[in-house]
Enzyme design. Structure first.
Site, PDB file in Angstrom:
ATOM      1  N   GLU A   1       0.819  -1.220   0.000  1.00  0.00           N
ATOM      2  CA  GLU A   1       0.000   0.000   0.000  1.00  0.00           C
ATOM      3  C   GLU A   1       0.845   1.259   0.000  1.00  0.00           C
ATOM      4  O   GLU A   1       0.565   2.208  -0.729  1.00  0.00           O
ATOM      5  CB  GLU A   1      -0.954   0.008   1.207  1.00  0.00           C
ATOM      6  CG  GLU A   1      -2.187  -0.861   1.050  1.00  0.00           C
ATOM      7  CD  GLU A   1      -1.939  -2.337   1.271  1.00  0.00           C
ATOM      8  OE1 GLU A   1      -0.826  -2.690   1.733  1.00  0.00           O
ATOM      9  OE2 GLU A   1      -2.837  -3.148   0.991  1.00  0.00           O
TER      10      GLU A   1
ATOM     11  N   HIS B 138     -10.277  -5.315  10.558  1.00  0.00           N
ATOM     12  CA  HIS B 138     -10.937  -5.083   9.273  1.00  0.00           C
ATOM     13  C   HIS B 138     -12.231  -4.288   9.404  1.00  0.00           C
ATOM     14  O   HIS B 138     -13.036  -4.272   8.483  1.00  0.00           O
ATOM     15  CB  HIS B 138     -11.248  -6.421   8.579  1.00  0.00           C
ATOM     16  CG  HIS B 138     -10.059  -7.076   7.969  1.00  0.00           C
ATOM     17  ND1 HIS B 138      -9.072  -7.672   8.712  1.00  0.00           N
ATOM     18  CD2 HIS B 138      -9.689  -7.225   6.676  1.00  0.00           C
ATOM     19  CE1 HIS B 138      -8.156  -8.174   7.899  1.00  0.00           C
ATOM     20  NE2 HIS B 138      -8.499  -7.914   6.667  1.00  0.00           N
TER      21      HIS B 138
END
Lengths: 332, 327
Positions: B60, B129
């Protein structure tokens, strides 16, 4: 006869290039000495990382590149900005935080920008700009251009994830980027071998199937030649290169760090100074009869006058208007 | 008007903007061959090819930085994060590079880039998450942040984001991708910085965005049915800049407000909304402004505990009853 003439012309062009590089290295040396003085007087604030000792890296590499190539660097970037042709006045004014600075006084020492010369910073987080270089390379390839992007960083940045992510992507996407690691041995006060399992930075290239070269960073001609090879590789097929350029900084990590500190000895610094890149090139030119003491003195006087003028310009320049506080937060 | 899912509305926005401007490209994990982890980029690789639909390694920080660098050199990248939970690894590039380069360069280098992906909790994905990042991102000067709740807003705001010359954060929702709604035909643009009244009312303003719009709308129904109270649902849509005028206009009419968000309560986005109201609508208030947020805990896995942690219509109704002094 024609060949001999061509060779003479080429030799003379090369000598001219060497003289230009000598002048640029001297300019950077004198500029940084002036910056150190101004810092001590409180005229430059914040962090200020000097390039003294490393001049051959920025000068040799940028001399091998074209005006339409891109340059991006870390926070030790005064020298590369000057070598790129950013006017000394604009760089010094930026260090002084003035409106006439190359970043309008809003970036300072660590954030020098000159978009017209494709000098895209000056970035302050160790290693954070390495992926940006890959992105600039991505844009070059996307548009079908044959430019390259050169990215300077210190050896300490090699321990950061951003370095590895960027090199992997540059290799996977075949991006025209020259990753130029200026290995000056110390990340601030920490010797590289104390914190790096692999101490030859150049070895990391094999993890990313990338061309690499180990370069003597005190020899401006070696830096020039290695950069030229890397640029050819990038222009011909968009292949990146990792250059490990072994250099040395004579000064502390920043102005708040003493000359040699407790992490290295005075003797070590003195020993390294014997390989001084400016002295080496001056000696070579003298041996070739292309330079004498008087010419060197004249050159030095010329760049001293230029840096004196840069300080005068910076001092005389206005601060940014208060209204500048809130400009450039967002683009129109 | 066509009825589209939120997912397809985003897909349309990407397709139209890529057709309009050859400098727009999409980059992220699984956006190409896999057609998108949530299928937002379905069909785009076939139409635009691998040059413009770029699969990345799971890196990322790296690909966010590649996006910023590409923007510095004149492209208009759209960077997809599989979820904003993973984008935390890229925060250095979003905060230190994308948001600051224009300013620190004295205005020389704009960064026209979009960072987008699903934000907030889905179902039983547990703590790592299930996070809402808007207060982190909306905190940063140099960024714009939008959080569409409907397919029409998703399309219109993503198109605005791609055309904007600044870094724009687009917060989507995994639980929203299947949501259907009407999307105006033809060119549909929603300007950044404008809230929208999703249900008019007169007794209390429920201020919300993204997934909490549906929560607030359900609460408004319950309030109408069981309490006879008329709740106005104001969808912020844009979190930075915040449409302060719309907030104040609504509160001036209702004199009461509840702010609903998915984030944690401490230093949350709702606190910023409350600040706007207390500063500029103090005299119009008939009750303290209350907030409904996620519980101040990491998200639990257990279904019942997760339900308790999330903002719900019942909790919004309870807060509305308090500001209406019905308790």
């Amino acid at each position: 006869m024609a060949t001999a003439t061509a060779r003479t012309a080429s030799t003379s062009a090369h000598t001219e290039l060497e003289r230009r590089m000598l002048r640029q290295m001297l300019l950077i040396r004198r500029f940084e000495e002036k910056a150190a003085e101004a810092y001590a007087l409180g005229k430059i604030g914040g962090f200020c990382h000097l390039y003294i000792g490393q001049e051959a890296v920025g000068v040799g590499s940028l001399a091998a590149l074209r005006e339409d190539d891109y340059v991006i660097s870390s926070y030790r970037e005064h020298g590369q900005a000057l070598a790129r042709g950013v006017p000394a006045n604009a760089v010094m004014a930026e260090l002084f935080g003035k409106a006439t600075g190359c970043s309008k006084g809003k970036g300072g020492s660590m954030h020098l920008f000159d978009a017209g010369r494709r000098f895209l910073g000056g970035h302050g987080i160790v290693g954070g700009h390495i992926p940006l270089a890959a992105g600039i390379g991505f844009a070059i390839r996307y548009k079908g251009g044959d430019q390259v992007c050169i990215c300077y960083f210190g050896e300490a940045a090699v321990n950061i994830g951003a370095f590895h992510e960027a090199l992997n992507m540059a290799s996977v996407y075949k991006l025209p980027v020259i990753f130029c690691c200026e290995n000056n041995r110390y990340g601030m006060g920490t010797a590289f071998e104390r914190v790096a399992a692999v101490t030859d930075v150049v070895e990391h290239a094999c993890s990313y199937d990338m061309a690499a070269e180990l370069v003597d960073g005190m020899d401006v001609l070696a830096v020039y030649a290695a950069t030229e090879r890397a640029a050819d590789r990038a222009r011909s097929g968009g292949h990146p290169t990792l250059l490990e350029v072994r250099t040395y900084r004579y000064m502390g990590h920043s102005m708040s760090d003493p000359l040699h500190g407790v992490y290295r000895t005075k003797e070590e610094v003195e020993e390294q100074r014997k390989r001084d890149p400016i002295s080496q090139l001056a000696l070579k030119l003298k041996e070739e009869g292309a330079l004498d003491d008087a010419a060197l003195d004249a050159l030095d006087a010329e760049v001293r006058a230029q840096t004196d003028e840069a300080v005068r310009f910076a001092e005389a320049s206005p601060d940014p208007e208060p209204a500048e506080l809130t400009t450039h937060v967002l683009a129109d | 008007m066509a009825t589209l899912t939120y997912r397809d509305a985003l897909n349309q926005a990407l397709r139209e903007e890529m057709q309009r401007d050859p400098n727009v490209f999409l980059m992220g994990e699984e956006v190409g061959v896999y057609q998108g982890a949530y299928k937002v980029s379905r069909g785009l690789l076939e139409e635009f090819g691998p040059k413009r639909i770029v699969d990345t390694p799971i890196a990322e920080l790296g690909f966010a930085g590649v996006g910023v660098g590409a923007a510095m050199a004149g492209l208009r990248p759209v960077i997809e994060f599989m979820t904003w939970n993973f984008a935390v690894l890229a925060l250095d590039q979003i905060v230190n590079s994308a948001a600051k380069i224009l300013y620190e360069s004295g205005g020389q280098v704009p960064i026209p880039i979009v960072f987008r992906g699903p934000n907030g909790a889905a179902l039983q994905l547990a703590a790592q998450h299930s996070q809402a990042w808007e207060s982190w991102l909306a905190h940063i000067p140099g960024l714009k942040v939008v959080a569409p709740a409907t397919p029409a807003d998703a399309k219109g705001l993503l198109k605005s984001a791609i055309r904007d010359n600044n870094p724009v954060i687009v917060l989507e929702g995994e639980m929203l991708y299947n949501l259907k709604g009407e999307v105006p035909d033809g060119e549909h643009i929603v300007p950044i910085g404008r809230a929208e009244v999703k249900r008019p009312g007169s007794d209390v303003t429920l201020i919300c965005h993204s997934k909490t719009v549906a929560v607030a709308l359900k609460a408004a129904e319950q309030l109408a049915e069981h309490e006879g109270a008329s709740a106005e649902v104001l969808d912020l849509r844009s979190l930075r800049p915040l449409d302060e005028a719309a907030i104040l206009e609504s509160v001036a009419r209702t004199n009461r407000a509840v702010v609903v968000e998915e984030g944690w309560p401490h230093s949350g986005l709702g606190a910023q909304v409350v600040d706007v109201i207390q500063r500029d609508a103090f005299d119009q208030l008939d009750a303290p402004v209350l907030r409904v947020t996620q519980a101040d805990v990491p998200m639990p896995y257990n279904k019942q505990l997760e339900r308790l942690a999330k903002p719900s219509p019942d909790r919004v109704v309870a807060a509305a009853r308090r500001v209406l002094y019905l308790d």
